[in-house]
Design an enzyme around this catalytic site. Structure first.
Site, short mmCIF file in Angstrom:
data_model
loop_
_atom_site.label_atom_id
_atom_site.label_comp_id
_atom_site.label_asym_id
_atom_site.label_seq_id
_atom_site.Cartn_x
_atom_site.Cartn_y
_atom_site.Cartn_z
N CYS A 164 38.66 43.34 38.06
CA CYS A 164 40.21 43.08 38.66
C CYS A 164 40.80 42.32 37.73
O CYS A 164 40.19 41.72 36.90
CB CYS A 164 39.76 42.06 39.93
N TYR A 244 46.52 36.58 46.82
CA TYR A 244 46.08 37.16 47.99
C TYR A 244 45.79 36.20 49.15
O TYR A 244 45.68 36.50 50.16
CB TYR A 244 44.82 37.96 47.86
#
Length: 421
Positions: A164, A244
């Site tokens: 990521c 997030y």
């Protein structure tokens, strides 16, 4: 050295090619294969990729093919960056959950589950073909939801590591605020993919001085504005949550915002149309500035660094990856996939020790890990009840009436990708 990019027709790909070209001393690729079923996009992006290599004097070759088996044959590493269902499916992931007052997002909540159900079977089929053609190849997964997809790959025994760009992006952001070299900063990055916290930012290595308190004190307003969270919350947490976490810490506010403005999927679809028009210009031989708005910042650097470590024992000594827990976080199962710093080499990643985790963060990690386990079971052995169980377990849903309705909506919007439905 041969590398294959599955999903090579993505508008991300020029970013990746630029990284291979700039960092060729770190990762001397001789053959790069782009494979994608979308032949029009594949040829367009393949041509631009060749021009990028030529502009930077890279001697490697770029091949495009729709034949996946040929693409992975003899590969040393295979990068997965595919999107099953394309932007149309993403648009659904970000919109239909809003009807229940639940956040619409392509990697978490109901939309994230939909993406996992579409993606896991496809990725496992690709991985089996890689294993037959190139059993020693490493699979680097950038396909979301990275945690669930990587868990599926590792459970099936594949040589896989999840990647990521959040951690490398934060490292660059913190370095800019501190006026220092990003390589000088080590992040105490802990959590699951898209559910992480920076509990320390160390200057000089894993045992270096923690400068996170200074960052939060001196730059807290800037950081809070970037995260779109209130400064007092950051002060009370004492850590840096990934953006997030806003879906959890400000869920209802996010839902209101999503109902009032165009979805990110619509923005990205428009951006992709503009990017593809730029890519079609035969004079273009570098990645355009617009690509920076597409997302995936520093993806190429993270991918090159990880591939170099896996294939050559080169690159950064410590990298943030998605890999098996195996006791690193004692409150999670060993087969959970966590996102933490690891020492990476040709034998794969070995997680570094992690300081005890605050129960405030550990509890949410445990809840989402349980959801990911149920989500993977639904992706592997699909049924309506398994989808319902996964949705009911998710912290962003959790009510049976919502889970029931979202189950029906998920199946209705994704039926063509769910053979069992």
């Amino acid at each position: 050295m041969k590398l294959t990019v599955v999903g090579g027709g993505s508008t991300y790909t020029p970013e990746l090619i630029d990284g291979f070209a700039r960092l060729r001393d770190t990762l001397p690729v001789t053959e790069l294969v782009l494979t994608d079923p979308a032949t029009d996009r594949l040829e367009l992006i393949g041509a631009l990729s060749r021009r990028i290599l030529a502009r930077q004097g890279h001697p490697g070759t770029i091949t495009t093919t729709v034949d996946l088996d040929a693409a992975v044959d003899g590969a040393d590493a295979v990068l997965l960056q595919l999107r099953v269902g394309g932007q149309a499916a993403r648009l659904g992931d970000e919109t239909w959950p809003l009807d229940c007052g639940c956040v619409g997002q392509e990697t978490t909540g109901a939309g994230g589950l939909a993406k996992a159900l579409r993606t896991v079977p496809v990725v496992l089929d690709i991985a089996e073909r890689v294993r037959r053609a190139s059993p020693h190849a490493w699979i680097i997964d950038f396909t979301n939801p990275v945690g669930i997809v990587t868990r599926a790959l590792l459970r099936a025994g594949h040589r896989a590591v999840g990647l990521c760009n959040v951690a490398i992006g934060l490292q660059r952001k913190f370095a800019a605020l501190l006026g220092t070299d990003p390589a000088a900063l080590h992040l105490d990055h802990v959590g699951l993919n898209h559910l992480t916290w920076e509990t320390a930012v160390r200057r000089g290595g894993p045992d270096g001085e923690d400068v996170l308190p200074h960052l939060l004190s001196a730059h807290g307003d800037t950081i809070a504005a970037d995260l779109r969270l209130p400064r007092p919350l950051l002060d009370r947490l004492g850590v840096f949550p990934s953006y997030y976490l806003r879906y959890y810490y400000a869920h209802d506010q996010v839902v209101r915002e999503q109902r009032e403005k165009p979805s990110r999927a619509a923005e990205v679809a428009d951006m992709e149309r503009r990017l593809l028009a730029l890519y079609a210009d035969p004079a273009l031989d570098e990645k355009p500035a617009l690509l920076a708005q597409r997302g995936g910042a520093y993806y190429s650097e993270a991918a090159v660094d990880l591939a170099a470590a896996l294939l050559r024992g080169a690159g950064s000594r410590h990298q943030v990856v998605n890999t098996l827990n195996n006791g690193t976080l004692p409150f999670l199962p060993d087969d959970a996939v966590i996102e933490v710093p690891a020492s990476v080499g040709p034998k794969g990643p070995s997680t570094l020790p992690v300081s005890p985790v605050d129960p405030l963060f550990a509890g949410l990690m445990a809840d989402v890990t349980a959801y990911e386990d149920l989500a993977l079971e639904a992706a592997l052995h699909g049924s309506r009840n398994q989808v319902f169980r996964a949705l009911l377990s998710h912290p962003l849903i959790g009510q049976y009436e919502y889970a029931d309705r979202l189950t029906d909506d998920l199946i209705a919007h994704n039926r063509e990708h769910l053979p069992w439905a």
